[in-house]
Write an enzyme that holds these catalytic residues in place. Structure first.
Site, PDB file in Angstrom:
ATOM      1  N   LYS A 163       0.790  -1.240   0.000  1.00 53.87           N
ATOM      2  CA  LYS A 163       0.000   0.000   0.000  1.00 53.87           C
ATOM      3  C   LYS A 163       0.825   1.295   0.000  1.00 53.87           C
ATOM      4  O   LYS A 163       0.495   2.248   0.699  1.00 53.87           O
ATOM      5  CB  LYS A 163      -0.937   0.021   1.211  1.00 53.87           C
ATOM      6  CG  LYS A 163      -1.966  -1.072   1.230  1.00 53.87           C
ATOM      7  CD  LYS A 163      -2.855  -1.012   2.446  1.00 53.87           C
ATOM      8  CE  LYS A 163      -2.116  -1.465   3.680  1.00 53.87           C
ATOM      9  NZ  LYS A 163      -3.005  -1.751   4.807  1.00 53.87           N
ATOM     10  N   ASP A 199      -5.461  -5.378  10.763  1.00 56.90           N
ATOM     11  CA  ASP A 199      -6.763  -4.680  10.794  1.00 56.90           C
ATOM     12  C   ASP A 199      -7.955  -5.625  10.562  1.00 56.90           C
ATOM     13  O   ASP A 199      -9.042  -5.410  11.109  1.00 56.90           O
ATOM     14  CB  ASP A 199      -6.812  -3.506   9.799  1.00 56.90           C
ATOM     15  CG  ASP A 199      -6.379  -3.865   8.387  1.00 56.90           C
ATOM     16  OD1 ASP A 199      -5.940  -4.999   8.162  1.00 56.90           O
ATOM     17  OD2 ASP A 199      -6.484  -2.998   7.491  1.00 56.90           O
TER      18      ASP A 199
HETATM   19  C1  BGC Z   1      -2.067  -5.729   3.833  1.00 54.74           C
HETATM   20  C2  BGC Z   1      -2.956  -6.420   4.845  1.00 54.74           C
HETATM   21  C3  BGC Z   1      -4.094  -5.517   5.265  1.00 54.74           C
HETATM   22  C4  BGC Z   1      -4.835  -5.013   4.040  1.00 54.74           C
HETATM   23  C5  BGC Z   1      -5.980  -4.081   4.386  1.00 54.74           C
HETATM   24  C6  BGC Z   1      -2.898  -5.181   2.693  1.00 54.74           C
HETATM   25  O1  BGC Z   1      -2.078  -4.439   1.833  1.00 54.74           O
HETATM   26  O2  BGC Z   1      -1.104  -6.630   3.327  1.00 54.74           O
HETATM   27  O3  BGC Z   1      -2.203  -6.818   5.987  1.00 54.74           O
HETATM   28  O4  BGC Z   1      -4.970  -6.231   6.100  1.00 54.74           O
HETATM   29  O5  BGC Z   1      -3.927  -4.330   3.191  1.00 54.74           O
HETATM   30  O6  BGC Z   1      -5.563  -2.959   5.074  1.00 54.74           O
END
Ligand code: BGC
Length: 470
Positions: A163, A199
């Site tokens: 992200k 989360d």
């Molecule tokens: C992460 C997860 C997270 C999800 C939602 C993903 O990019 O790898 O750990 O739960 O985003 O936030």
């Protein structure tokens, strides 16, 4: 609009370009079957190291039963903001006493880990001071929404950033340790025991306080992911937690389904636009499934399709604009605004004008069709993945029929006008033997981190980790 032959021809050409995004029911069933295999690979003792879908143990072995109580701090890091919360849990509620948002500047998201954790520790310190909590060393629930190999509830190694984060010196390190070190560097306050949660786990736990059949957490926001309660006997990758015959012990598994397809398993449904999004991302080759679904990427997929159709002279009289040609200018929230039932047309006109594009009524219609195609693909893919989970839980428990609840959070799910409806309809078709209830979680990841901490603090779980609840 339907009768004009020239228009019909344009629309049918547009449809041809959009065909690559269409996923009929049978294809979704196939995708769900592939994910099912990947779940087994991720859970397997000898296969998990190389698995695309990581199936990470969370060390959360119980959902709340409504008797938890106490005061907790929660830290929630997973996007461009992070939040600090003071949460009070008692018999009938989980109350946010106070919370504070702290921005994470873009350069910090790709700076050093030390800078990031110093910033977090500084914001937490400011909060603890302002709330007069300084002398209290409250237990802390730390929601860290990235894939982590959890060794214990308070030891969690970051596998990789996702992200848009890419801080140096954190991958391969214990994130709880980095947080504690940053707090110690300051030396002006301290915290109690720390429980690390994803989360998805926080979302499941906060919904589970109200509805005890909630055993799945799902996020469709900046990123996407889900967790669920798995039978402990199937979690072969965790040592030292053997289960006796007939025992029904469970552990929450963070699937990290965003990584589905990283080994090529989704090659047949990837479009040229998905490939371009991946190529230009800061982590090419990683989180293939997430890049087809989540908020960080949907807008960019739409932009690439808009560019393509304009170059093919099917939109805007064949004239692009500087803004349209610039990556990142078509924000994911535009998709929701364009697809709104009442104000959609008005919103579309404004968005296109702001991007320097001149549009007519046909353009407006096509732009909406593109947005609808991309958001609908996302909802259907999520449905396929969620169906894999509910079907798995049903089979695990040898039930003909499963009744279960999913706690959900994330802006794509919450804000898009018909995403949730489409997802729910499709998952019901893909998992006809399951009766699924969806609850949108409010403040889920923060409250949920406090819930995990609260569950651990109940006496019977103390043995798990000598959890200190002062
Ligand atoms: C992460 C997860 C997270 C999800 C939602 C993903 O990019 O790898 O750990 O739960 O985003 O936030």
């Amino acid at each position: 609009m339907g009768k004009d032959p020239q228009l019909e021809e344009t629309l049918s050409k547009v449809q041809k370009y959009l065909e690559c995004f269409h996923l009929p029911l049978e294809k979704l069933q196939e995708i769900s079957a592939r994910l099912k295999k990947d779940f087994n690979r991720g859970l397997g003792k000898h296969t998990h190291h190389r698995a695309a879908v990581k199936m990470l143990p969370t060390f959360v072995t119980a959902t709340p039963d409504g008797t938890e109580k106490g005061d907790f701090l929660a830290l929630d890091l997973g996007g461009t903001n992070f939040r600090v919360l003071h949460i009070r849990v008692n018999e009938d509620e989980q109350r946010v006493m106070k919370s504070q948002n702290c921005a994470i500047p873009q350069e910090m998201m790709v700076g050093t880990g030390e800078q990031l954790f110093d910033h977090i520790a500084a914001c937490l310190g400011e909060f603890v001071n302002s709330q007069d909590l300084k002398g209290q060393t409250l237990p802390l629930g730390f929601t860290f929404s990235f894939p982590c190999e959890q060794k214990e509830i308070d030891k969690s190694i970051l596998i990789r950033w996702t992200k848009g984060f890419n801080c140096s010196g954190v991958e391969g390190e214990d994130v709880v340790k980095l947080l504690k070190e940053a707090i110690h560097r300051r030396g002006d306050y301290d915290i109690g025991s720390v429980a690390m949660v994803n989360d998805t786990v926080g979302t499941m736990m906060s919904c589970g306080y109200k509805d005890q059949s909630c055993e799945i957490g799902m996020i469709i926001g900046t990123g996407t992911n889900a967790c669920y309660m798995e039978e402990l006997k199937n979690v072969k990758r965790v040592e030292g937690m053997e289960v006796k015959e007939g025992e029904n012990r469970r552990m929450c598994i963070n699937t990290e389904w965003g990584g589905f397809g990283d080994d090529g398993a989704l090659k047949d449904i990837l479009t040229e636009y998905d490939e371009e999004v991946d190529r230009t991302s800061i982590n090419p080759g990683i989180h293939t499934f997430e890049k087809m679904i989540s908020g960080m990427y949907l807008g960019e997929i739409v932009r690439l399709v808009l560019v393509k159709l304009t170059q093919e002279k099917l939109l805007f009289n064949g004239e692009t604009s500087k803004a349209l040609l610039t990556p990142g200018t078509f924000e994911t929230r535009f998709i929701s605004e364009i697809e709104k039932e009442d104000k959609g047309v008005e919103n579309t006109k404004k968005i296109l004008a702001d991007l320097g594009l001149t549009s007519n009524a046909v353009d407006l219609h096509i732009v909406r069709l593109i947005c609808d195609t991309i958001s609908s693909r996302s909802a259907r893919l999520c449905a396929a993945a969620l169906a894999t989970i509910v079907n798995r839980i049903r089979v695990n428990r040898k039930l003909d029929h499963l009744k279960t609840t999913v706690g959900v959070d994330g802006a794509v799910y919450r804000k898009h006008p018909n995403f949730s409806e489409e997802l729910q309809d499709m998952v019901r078709r893909l998992a006809p033997q399951c009766d699924i209830n969806f609850i949108v979680s409010e403040d889920g990841s923060g409250k949920g981190a406090a819930m995990v901490t609260a569950v651990l603090c109940k006496k019977k779980f103390k043995r798990l980790n000598e959890f200190n609840c002062a």
